[in-house]
Write a protein that holds these residues in place. Structure first.
Motif, short mmCIF file in Angstrom:
data_model
loop_
_atom_site.label_atom_id
_atom_site.label_comp_id
_atom_site.label_asym_id
_atom_site.label_seq_id
_atom_site.Cartn_x
_atom_site.Cartn_y
_atom_site.Cartn_z
N THR A 103 12.18 -0.88 5.59
CA THR A 103 12.06 0.39 5.52
C THR A 103 12.55 1.20 6.60
OG1 THR A 103 11.04 -0.65 4.27
CG2 THR A 103 10.38 1.78 4.41
N GLU B 280 7.49 0.64 -5.22
CA GLU B 280 6.71 1.59 -4.96
C GLU B 280 4.85 1.09 -4.67
OE1 GLU B 280 7.78 5.28 -4.97
OE2 GLU B 280 9.79 4.15 -5.50
N PRO B 281 4.29 1.80 -4.01
CA PRO B 281 2.69 1.43 -3.77
C PRO B 281 1.56 1.24 -4.86
CG PRO B 281 3.08 3.70 -2.93
CD PRO B 281 4.21 3.22 -3.92
N LYS B 282 1.21 -0.18 -5.58
CA LYS B 282 0.46 -0.48 -6.08
C LYS B 282 1.90 -1.47 -6.55
CE LYS B 282 -3.74 0.23 -4.27
NZ LYS B 282 -4.50 0.77 -5.29
N ILE C 109 4.13 -2.42 6.78
CA ILE C 109 3.51 -2.05 5.74
C ILE C 109 2.53 -2.96 5.09
CG2 ILE C 109 4.04 -1.81 3.27
CD1 ILE C 109 6.78 -0.84 4.05
N ARG D 259 1.15 -1.31 -0.20
CA ARG D 259 -0.24 -0.39 -0.31
C ARG D 259 1.06 1.26 -0.25
NH1 ARG D 259 -5.00 -1.19 -1.05
NH2 ARG D 259 -5.87 -2.49 -0.46
N LYS D 260 2.17 0.82 0.53
CA LYS D 260 2.86 2.18 0.26
C LYS D 260 4.18 2.10 -0.20
CE LYS D 260 4.18 2.20 4.94
NZ LYS D 260 4.46 3.30 6.36
N ASN D 261 5.15 2.99 -0.49
CA ASN D 261 6.80 2.39 -0.76
C ASN D 261 7.41 2.17 0.58
OD1 ASN D 261 6.99 5.30 0.28
ND2 ASN D 261 8.93 5.11 -0.19
N GLY D 262 8.33 1.25 0.48
CA GLY D 262 9.47 0.50 1.02
C GLY D 262 10.25 -0.12 0.87
#
Length: 344
Positions: A129, A95-97, A311, A63-66
């Motif tokens: 992260t 990145e997200p998605k 995450i 769902r978010k960057n990491g």
């Protein structure tokens, strides 16, 4: 333990009254005991319809960057299954998605592991992260993970290994460091000084039992003013001293930039230019950047890494028998990612 794939298998799941620890064993994880029960019901329904063996493509995204971590454990869960698995590399950014993993094969080969896989990746990527965020604040200075005391011991090695993947240079947890191919690093806690009643006896014993080629760092905030204690230890140990560690408690204001700056100047004035200043205690990326500018040389961080939120990960079915499909709001079919590599 018998493999748990259907609701009827729950009858075989017995928990001993004498069980000493509540954490899942490796066998329990691999046999499905830590999955959400609704995946068993899903298997039963699909089997009743005669479609549990349909070949599907499932993709995982965050769902978010990491920073990606946890891959070896996922491979251990999925090995020896009649499936194909693709993944990005550990330590890779995402990145997200973005598609970070793809699984292709009969749904009844891997469906019950969705909970396990997402949990492994969510926690490991969160810890990795957080470590990367810290390392980016001090790219040229050592970062040591001290987070084991903040999490359940069953997952402490997982957390510290993830921190090393994310960018930490060393870890204090024995098993966590060993899992990453490193030797654990650390000095001594306040307990040693409190039991001895003074800092110097511990410093003396430390130097006597430690090989000459091993670095010695002494904690200096137990009894006296940090500046006074640092100069006292430096004079006592001379060239044997590698560094001093500041871990001033919050009750005394914690480690501040002005304290680090003053200590650096006082050490230099006395000719102890080579003595390093190692800082720990409630550190964040913003604080370590400030402390580094003031003269700190290395950092031990615990809670910022161990307390990092997982995450959120999602696994979606994107194809059934080669035909694109998706739930509302998602794009049917595979979402390609050039970073994916086949791992199984």
């Amino acid at each position: 333990m018998k493999m748990i794939k259907h609701l009827e298998d729950l009858r075989e799941v017995k928990v001993s009254e004498n069980r000493e620890f509540f954490s899942a064993t490796h066998e329990e994880i691999k046999n499905g005991a830590t999955t959400d029960v609704y995946f068993l019901r899903t298997q039963d329904i699909l089997k009743h319809l005669g479609i549990d063996g349909k070949v599907v493509t499932a993709e995982i995204f965050a769902r978010k960057n990491g920073i990606f971590a946890g891959l070896p454990e996922v491979k251990s869960v999925l090995k020896d299954k009649n499936i194909e698995v693709w993944s990005i590399d550990e330590g890779e950014t995402f990145e997200p998605k973005e598609t970070i993993m793809r699984i292709i094969g009969p749904y009844n080969e891997f469906g019950i592991y969705e909970t396990v896989i997402l949990g492994i990746l969510a926690s490991s990527c969160g810890w990795a992260t957080a470590a990367r965020e810290l390392k980016e604040a001090i790219p040229d200075k050592p970062l040591l993970c001290f987070g084991a005391r903040h999490v359940h011991p069953a997952v402490a090695p997982v957390m510290e290994r993830a921190a090393l993947i994310g960018g930490a240079d060393d870890a204090s947890c024995i098993l966590g460091a060993k899992l990453a191919g490193k030797e654990p690093k650390g000095t001594v806690p306040h307990a040693a000084f409190l039991i001895a009643g003074d800092t110097l006896p511990i410093a003396k014993a430390y130097s006597e039992i430690t090989p000459d080629d091993e670095k010695i760092t002494i904690l200096v905030d137990t009894f006296k003013d940090e500046i006074e204690e640092s100069l006292r230890v430096a004079e006592y140990l001379g060239d044997r001293l590698y560094g001093i560690r500041l871990d001033t408690p919050s009750e005394r204001g914690g480690v501040t930039a002005s304290l680090v700056y003053e200590l650096r100047q006082r050490l230099n004035q006395k000719g102890y230019n080579n003595v390093k200043i190692i800082v720990s205690g409630g550190l964040t990326p913003e604080r370590i950047k400030e402390l580094a500018l003031s003269g700190a040389d290395a950092f031990g961080v615990g809670s910022y890494i161990s307390d990092a939120p997982p995450i959120d990960m999602t696994m979606d079915i994107k194809e059934v028998e080669g035909e694109p499909i998706a739930k509302r709001g998602r794009i049917p079919g595979r979402i390609e990612n050039k970073k994916l590599k086949r791992i199984i």
